[in-house]
Enzyme design. Sequence first.
Site, PDB file in Angstrom:
ATOM      1  N   CYS A  37      40.277 -36.289 -11.646  1.00  0.00           N
ATOM      2  CA  CYS A  37      40.327 -35.793 -10.280  1.00  0.00           C
ATOM      3  C   CYS A  37      38.947 -35.741  -9.638  1.00  0.00           C
ATOM      4  CB  CYS A  37      40.954 -34.413 -10.276  1.00  0.00           C
ATOM      5  SG  CYS A  37      40.190 -33.311 -11.481  1.00  0.00           S
TER       6      CYS A  37
ATOM      7  N   GLU B 258      39.588 -22.808 -11.687  1.00  0.00           N
ATOM      8  CA  GLU B 258      39.681 -22.729 -13.134  1.00  0.00           C
ATOM      9  C   GLU B 258      38.262 -22.551 -13.670  1.00  0.00           C
ATOM     10  OE1 GLU B 258      42.369 -26.044 -14.330  1.00  0.00           O
ATOM     11  OE2 GLU B 258      43.837 -24.412 -14.288  1.00  0.00           O
TER      12      GLU B 258
END
Length: 493
Positions: free
Chosen positions: A293, A468
């Site tokens: 990503c 995260e």
Amino acid sequence: MSSIVSAAPHTWPAELFIGGRWTAAADGGRMDVIDPATASVIASVASASVVDVDAAVAAAQDARRGPWGRMTGRERSRILLRAVELMRERTEQLAQAESLDGGKPISLARAIDVPGAIDQFEYYATLAPHIDGAVRETAGQTFAFTRREPRGVIAAISPFNFPLILAASKIAPALAAGNAVIHKPAPQTPLSALLLAEILAEAGLPAGVLNVLPGAGAELGDALVRHPGVDMVAFTGSTTIGRIVARTAGECLKPVMVELGGNGANIVFADADLAKVVDTVIGSFVYNTGQFCMAGTRLIVERPIYSTLVDLLAGAVGHVPVGRPSDAGTVVGPLVSAAQRDRVEAMVDGAVAAGGRVVAGGTRLDLDGGFYYPPTVVADLPNMAEAVQEEIFGPVLTVQPFDDESEAIALANSTAYGLAAGVQTADISRAHRVAAALDAGLIWVNTWSALDHAVPFGGVKSSGWGRESGPEALDSYLRVKSVTIAVDPGPAG
Ligand code: NAP
């Protein structure tokens, strides 16, 4: 427990993991797992349905009411640290699983994926004993304090590209915070998720605290998101599915983290160290065969060095070792599926039709029937071309020139995504200015993909929300409760 044997001497569990037991899917469903390097079936794994979601939620809720719900952070920490030891002992087995179903070069799985997942568990194990509230001064005759409590049952849904690290990045903080988890791995890459469940059970995690539901299709994921017994959703995947997940979670009024697609812009100024830039840029788009990503897929280069850098990259890309994931020297392996390879190929064809000039790669590779596409560089594309604006999710780099700093920033911020961006320059003041102006959650200066689990990770715009890694992720899996107690003023009051 039934297990598959696909790469002797390693074996993997192949059933659902619910309430501490390996169990077949309620409807008997199974799915084939494909080796992307050969297109052959390497395993048959149980495939969960909506009925299994009910069972997993019930098991997770029971586990929350059991000993797990009464454990201190220190007790949870001990279990997570025991899992860390077991993961270290089983590094090779985990790496083989990661390489086999995802086509990930084994050297990367050994050096990055498995240690990265272990780090997450170790990091959150050290934070678990420090989850505490605060005492707040109040105006009245009261004593007020906060409790940071687990949210309850977490649905963790992950994509195919970093199965183990992304499982760990949700499961480790969620467990450290005292939640129970139902993990749905991607259907292409379920093996390491099942191994992780086995390891955590061996480490002493009580039954039902972690449940794993491999399975394919939107119905299963949707049932998890909607289930009234699920208190929070942690999703990583594409922007398209992330929108659906966020919408559904919104309807159900439950907290959701969505970590979504990216299309990273990397700005190179003429004063940058070009030899270093070439290495950084190649790593930024070929790593994990471009299926990451935060890939730096859009290179934005100051015009005086544009042609030189394009030529240097065209030469260097040809030396990147492409081949079988099992070969220790391989840097770029196959893409995860024929569909993904076809999508990448179509994007490059579209880029050429839009006026792009392919200076390296650009033709699919025939090897063992696998899903190979070589590192590819496309120069001179207009900014509105689909290959520039959209996430390709393959080893493809587009290169565009710019004339001044404000144009570079405008180009970098011109897509819907906002996960990662970077600036390569020798001018520290410019690095600060550009880093502040880039619209992304992760900024790299004179590097790319430098990650540490202590540093929050996540995007803005269509790359999602939530973070995260770091203490920020732990906070996401906790809710705050305020407790106010009346205090008798006593005789003096
Ligand atoms: P995906 O197609 O969005 O799938 C992700 C997961 O969502 C899979 O487990 C999928 O299961 C499940 N899913 C599908 N429909 C669902 C629904 N309606 N409700 C709930 N879950 C559903 O993504 P992918 O192709 O596996 O992964 C690639 C994408 O992930 C890329 O866009 C990449 O950028 C992104 N990604 C983002 C990050 C980040 O941290 N920002 C990290 C890694 C990857 P099924 O396949 O069975 O439908």
